[in-house]
Write an enzyme that holds these catalytic residues in place. Structure first.
Site, PDB file in Angstrom:
ATOM      1  N   LYS A 123     -39.505-102.822 -17.655  1.00  0.00           N
ATOM      2  CA  LYS A 123     -40.105-103.585 -16.557  1.00  0.00           C
ATOM      3  C   LYS A 123     -40.356-102.665 -15.366  1.00  0.00           C
ATOM      4  O   LYS A 123     -41.406-102.732 -14.722  1.00  0.00           O
ATOM      5  CB  LYS A 123     -39.210-104.767 -16.178  1.00  0.00           C
ATOM      6  CG  LYS A 123     -39.198-105.843 -17.259  1.00  0.00           C
ATOM      7  CD  LYS A 123     -38.108-106.890 -17.076  1.00  0.00           C
ATOM      8  CE  LYS A 123     -38.048-107.809 -18.307  1.00  0.00           C
ATOM      9  NZ  LYS A 123     -36.934-108.758 -18.272  1.00  0.00           N
ATOM     10  N   GLN A 166     -31.714-110.166 -14.789  1.00  0.00           N
ATOM     11  CA  GLN A 166     -31.812-109.932 -16.233  1.00  0.00           C
ATOM     12  C   GLN A 166     -30.758-110.751 -16.985  1.00  0.00           C
ATOM     13  O   GLN A 166     -29.575-110.693 -16.652  1.00  0.00           O
ATOM     14  CB  GLN A 166     -31.641-108.429 -16.524  1.00  0.00           C
ATOM     15  CG  GLN A 166     -31.819-108.058 -17.981  1.00  0.00           C
ATOM     16  CD  GLN A 166     -33.242-108.299 -18.503  1.00  0.00           C
ATOM     17  OE1 GLN A 166     -34.230-108.056 -17.805  1.00  0.00           O
ATOM     18  NE2 GLN A 166     -33.349-108.794 -19.726  1.00  0.00           N
ATOM     19  N   ASP A 207     -39.575-115.103 -12.892  1.00  0.00           N
ATOM     20  CA  ASP A 207     -39.277-115.545 -14.265  1.00  0.00           C
ATOM     21  C   ASP A 207     -39.530-117.043 -14.421  1.00  0.00           C
ATOM     22  O   ASP A 207     -39.497-117.567 -15.539  1.00  0.00           O
ATOM     23  CB  ASP A 207     -37.799-115.261 -14.600  1.00  0.00           C
ATOM     24  CG  ASP A 207     -37.637-114.033 -15.493  1.00  0.00           C
ATOM     25  OD1 ASP A 207     -38.658-113.574 -16.050  1.00  0.00           O
ATOM     26  OD2 ASP A 207     -36.503-113.540 -15.634  1.00  0.00           O
TER      27      ASP A 207
END
Ligand code: NAD
Length: 287
Positions: A54, A98, A121
């Site tokens: 990422k 994460q 997200d």
């Protein structure tokens, strides 16, 4: 019939190029460079690889990347304080925690600590509520990637029979909502669904996110259907999806391979979400 394989790598490359051009244009116009902060708690090797990818993807398109790492025993308050600081940092437009988190941390509470305006997200309760109610907001990356692939291949969703296999918060549920938003007739299947093949064989567009290697064989697919395989499994013979690609390709019109289908889309849509969050911050509007 032999299906054409959907080329996720090239669609993802186009998305990244679009983001790169838009970032460059923002910076030329004197607007703040979009920034993405990743927060990695613990030392899970797979998570570390995902975070690194990422970060690299951000660098390629000119998004500023902020890398935060905490030990597995950091404790909930320290993780929460890190998220609070990133929520308050004007250089950061996207905050990504994460997953999975180490045992002992309350993932749902920590996700909800993220400012919904920075929730790239799309997993906070607020973002999910906005999705369900059809209000503007950041949408989860993998489901957005699936819609982007369908659009790239000109698949008409209006009135289409869409079947989603899987109802996870990360993929199945938000994907069903996005398909509904596009006026498909949506059925959601899960582990308790009876006669799965009978239901999936109705689908014009079949999206599979069950986490079961090669669950979907030819009998599950209507001739001429479009099949999107979200699953990823590392087996001794290599990477496979939830769809038996060779069997299904003999029946479908379009099908995503694994690897090279949905996989590359997730990070591309994360970059796009970060750009959107930055644009919304500039416009002082909802993302
Ligand atoms: P999950 O385990 O959280 O959810 C799986 C869902 O499938 C559940 O709702 C369950 O009810 C349903 N299910 C399980 N077995 C079933 C069966 N036999 N019949 C019908 N339904 C069944 O998984 P997830 O997080 O949604 O991920 C699904 C798959 O997608 C995994 O293989 C995961 O690795 C992959 N994934 C890929 C990406 C990507 O970027 N390509 C992103 C996220 C997840």
């Amino acid at each position: 019939m032999k299906a054409a394989a959907i080329d996720g790598r090239s669609v993802a490359a186009r998305v990244r190029e679009r983001v790169r051009a838009a970032v460059a244009e923002r910076v030329r116009a004197g607007l703040p460079r979009p920034g993405l902060a990743t927060v990695l708690v613990g030392d899970d090797p797979a998570s570390a690889i995902y975070v690194r990818r990422k970060q690299e993807a951000c660098a390629e398109v000119g998004i500023a990347a902020f890398d935060h790492r905490l030990p597995a025993d950091a404790g909930e308050e320290r993780v929460a304080a890190t998220l609070d600081a990133l929520n308050a940092d004007a250089r950061v437009h996207g905050v990504l925690l994460q997953l999975p988190l180490p045992d002992g941390l309350d993932a749902a509470a920590l996700i909800d600590r993220i400012d919904p305006a920075k929730d790239v997200d799309g997993l906070t309760t607020v973002s999910q509520g906005r999705l369900v109610t059809g209000r503007p907001g950041l949408r989860p990356c993998t489901p957005r990637g699936v819609i982007e692939l369908l659009d790239a291949y000109g698949v008409d969703l209006t009135g289409a029979e869409a079947v989603v296999v899987g109802r996870s918060e990360l993929v199945g549920r938000p994907l069903a909502q996005l398909l509904l938003e596009r006026n498909a007739t949506v059925t959601v299947c899960h582990s308790r669904t009876r006669e799965l093949a009978r239901v999936t064989a109705r689908a014009d567009v079949l999206c599979v996110a069950a986490g079961v290697p090669r669950l979907i064989g030819a009998d599950y697919v209507k001739p001429g259907a479009v099949v999107i395989d979200v699953g990823i499994h590392r087996l001794p013979e290599g990477l496979v999806g939830d769809v038996d690609f060779d069997a299904v390709a003999a029946r479908a019109r379009l099908v995503t391979p694994v690897p090279g289908g949905v996989g590359p889309m997730t990070v591309a849509m994360l970059l796009d979400n970060t750009l959107r969050a930055a644009e919304a911050a500039t416009a002082k509007a909802a993302p």
